[in-house]
Write a protein that holds these residues in place. Structure first.
Motif, PDB file in Angstrom:
ATOM      1  N   GLY A  48       0.811  -1.211   0.000  1.00  0.00           N
ATOM      2  CA  GLY A  48       0.000   0.000   0.000  1.00  0.00           C
ATOM      3  C   GLY A  48       0.843   1.258   0.000  1.00  0.00           C
ATOM      4  O   GLY A  48       0.532   2.233  -0.693  1.00  0.00           O
ATOM      5  N   GLY A  52       0.988   4.164  -2.775  1.00  0.00           N
ATOM      6  CA  GLY A  52       0.784   5.554  -2.390  1.00  0.00           C
ATOM      7  C   GLY A  52       1.912   6.452  -2.852  1.00  0.00           C
ATOM      8  O   GLY A  52       1.681   7.577  -3.318  1.00  0.00           O
ATOM      9  N   HIS A  76      -0.502  13.327   2.773  1.00  0.00           N
ATOM     10  CA  HIS A  76      -0.334  11.989   2.199  1.00  0.00           C
ATOM     11  C   HIS A  76       0.997  11.371   2.616  1.00  0.00           C
ATOM     12  O   HIS A  76       1.070  10.172   2.912  1.00  0.00           O
ATOM     13  N   TYR A  79       0.554  10.082   6.147  1.00  0.00           N
ATOM     14  CA  TYR A  79      -0.163   8.801   6.187  1.00  0.00           C
ATOM     15  C   TYR A  79       0.771   7.654   5.805  1.00  0.00           C
ATOM     16  O   TYR A  79       0.798   6.606   6.477  1.00  0.00           O
ATOM     17  N   TRP A  83       1.967   4.264   8.023  1.00  0.00           N
ATOM     18  CA  TRP A  83       1.776   2.877   7.581  1.00  0.00           C
ATOM     19  C   TRP A  83       3.107   2.152   7.439  1.00  0.00           C
ATOM     20  O   TRP A  83       3.208   0.965   7.761  1.00  0.00           O
ATOM     21  N   THR A 108      -5.926   4.311   9.336  1.00  0.00           N
ATOM     22  CA  THR A 108      -6.692   3.818   8.187  1.00  0.00           C
ATOM     23  C   THR A 108      -8.162   4.188   8.304  1.00  0.00           C
ATOM     24  O   THR A 108      -8.793   4.612   7.322  1.00  0.00           O
ATOM     25  N   THR A 111      -8.613   8.073   7.760  1.00  0.00           N
ATOM     26  CA  THR A 111      -8.284   8.528   6.400  1.00  0.00           C
ATOM     27  C   THR A 111      -9.273   8.016   5.361  1.00  0.00           C
ATOM     28  O   THR A 111      -9.267   8.509   4.224  1.00  0.00           O
ATOM     29  N   PHE A 112     -10.116   7.063   5.723  1.00  0.00           N
ATOM     30  CA  PHE A 112     -11.142   6.608   4.781  1.00  0.00           C
ATOM     31  C   PHE A 112     -11.971   7.788   4.284  1.00  0.00           C
ATOM     32  O   PHE A 112     -12.256   7.919   3.088  1.00  0.00           O
ATOM     33  N   PHE A 115     -10.029  10.027   1.682  1.00  0.00           N
ATOM     34  CA  PHE A 115      -9.945   9.433   0.348  1.00  0.00           C
ATOM     35  C   PHE A 115     -11.324   9.372  -0.314  1.00  0.00           C
ATOM     36  O   PHE A 115     -11.445   9.551  -1.530  1.00  0.00           O
ATOM     37  N   TRP A 141      -4.515   2.774  -0.264  1.00  0.00           N
ATOM     38  CA  TRP A 141      -5.316   2.788   0.968  1.00  0.00           C
ATOM     39  C   TRP A 141      -5.970   1.436   1.196  1.00  0.00           C
ATOM     40  O   TRP A 141      -6.004   0.932   2.325  1.00  0.00           O
ATOM     41  N   CYS A 144      -3.385  -0.988   2.497  1.00  0.00           N
ATOM     42  CA  CYS A 144      -3.050  -0.681   3.896  1.00  0.00           C
ATOM     43  C   CYS A 144      -4.198  -1.051   4.827  1.00  0.00           C
ATOM     44  O   CYS A 144      -3.966  -1.502   5.959  1.00  0.00           O
ATOM     45  N   ALA A 145      -5.430  -0.854   4.366  1.00  0.00           N
ATOM     46  CA  ALA A 145      -6.583  -1.245   5.186  1.00  0.00           C
ATOM     47  C   ALA A 145      -6.597  -2.753   5.402  1.00  0.00           C
ATOM     48  O   ALA A 145      -6.832  -3.233   6.518  1.00  0.00           O
TER      49      ALA A 145
END
Length: 345
Positions: A48, A52, A76, A79, A83, A108, A111-112, A115, A141, A144-145
């Motif tokens: 992820g 990114g 960004h 984030y 991660w 995560t 940040t949903f 995004f 994302w 990473c999720a």
């Protein structure tokens, strides 16, 4: 705290048999790389992060890439750094894998909404502004999720706990953290950016931009998701036991909000363009217009609530333990000979 008197042990606890760790019980012991779970979660997070990073350079929303827009680049990068650090922690030993899992999960979840708001811009425009940078960012994302959820599911000994009326300390912590989160969410909505237009004759006019609800409906949904998930994650974090792991979850949720404040500070250092107000640079020069950027009081209120949220997390991470401090006598009952007394808070 809770004081419990335990009777004498029934006998020595047998040692586990030597050999490779396998089966469901292997996940609760964090055997490191002997179990594929932590390694798989770290690989997903690294994948992820790679997506990114690749998404920083192509067009994001039918314009310049994030790398050419510092105010958009900073959050960004933050984030991605969280991660990446979480991936390193997840493949480490001791308590660090759990710290990495909760840190990544908190970031995560919050940040949903950010995004989704970017995707909402594409939805509102009928898909015409979709850039390769956003596609890579969304793919990053999602990876990473998946890695965060997988790492979180590897161990379930810690979890939110229901509070009782006698636990005044945890109740106060929950109240303070929840109020700080609600204040942060409310202060996130108003306009932060203030622009002042001045003419050659000295006339001035101020406008504000950035209201979370002055956007198309899909973007508003993403902004509301940020506010709701922030409050929900902070409340769950305040109920988490051990409380120090709850502080890690809170930190993961607070980091994206800190990144937004840093982004706003970076943005006011950039030269304001008259094109933002529908005026071409040639017209602005002809009319003698100058534009200066600033921040509204709502932004500073937001910063105050974010600071309160971080302080609440710090308080959770370093709880007061009177029984463990030198020179402080505990108020508990005397120990009984032949018994083991366990203290916990």
């Amino acid at each position: 705290g809770t004081i419990a008197h335990l009777g004498p042990p029934a006998g020595p606890v047998p040692a586990p048999p030597a050999g490779p760790v396998s089966g469901p019980g292997a996940r609760s012991g964090w055997p490191g790389l002997r179990s594929p779970g932590p390694l798989s979660a770290a690989i997903l997070l690294v994948t992820g992060v790679a997506c990114g990073v690749a998404g920083l350079f192509p067009s994001y929303l039918s314009g310049a890439g994030l790398a050419q827009e510092p105010a958009e680049l900073v959050p960004h990068v933050i984030y991605l750094a969280v991660w990446a650090a979480s991936a390193v922690l997840i493949v480490s030993g001791g308590i660090r894998p759990r710290v990495g899992a909760l840190l990544a999960l908190g970031t995560t979840i919050v940040t949903f909404g950010f995004f989704f708001a970017d995707l909402g811009t594409v939805i509102a425009a009928g898909g015409h502004v979709l850039g390769a940078g956003l596609v890579l960012g969304l793919a990053g994302w999602l990876a990473c999720a998946a890695g965060s959820v997988l790492a979180f599911r590897l161990r379930s000994a810690d979890a939110p706990r229901k509070l009782t009326g006698r636990q005044m300390g945890p109740v106060v912590t929950l109240t303070v953290a929840a109020l700080a989160a609600i204040g942060t969410a409310v202060a996130f909505a108003p306009s932060w950016d203030s622009y002042t237009l001045r003419t050659a004759a000295g006339a001035a006019q101020s406008v504000t931009e950035g209201n979370a609800f002055a956007n198309p409906a899909p973007v508003i949904v993403g902004n509301v998701a940020v506010m709701v998930t922030l409050v929900a994650v902070v409340i769950v974090a305040a109920l988490w036991r051990p409380v120090r792991l709850g502080a890690v979850l809170l930190a993961g949720a607070a980091i994206p909000m800190v990144a937004q404040a840093i982004s706003a500070l970076v943005q006011i250092t950039e030269p304001a363009s008259a094109a933002s107000f529908g005026i071409s640079p040639a017209q602005a020069a002809q009319a003698g217009l100058t534009i200066s950027a600033g921040l509204t009081p709502a932004f500073w209120i937001y910063c105050a609530f974010v600071l309160a949220l971080l302080l609440a997390g710090a308080w959770m991470f370093t709880p007061l333990r009177l029984a463990g401090r030198p020179g402080v006598r505990s108020a508990g009952p005397p120990a009984v000979p032949g018994r083991v007394t366990t203290w916990s808070s």
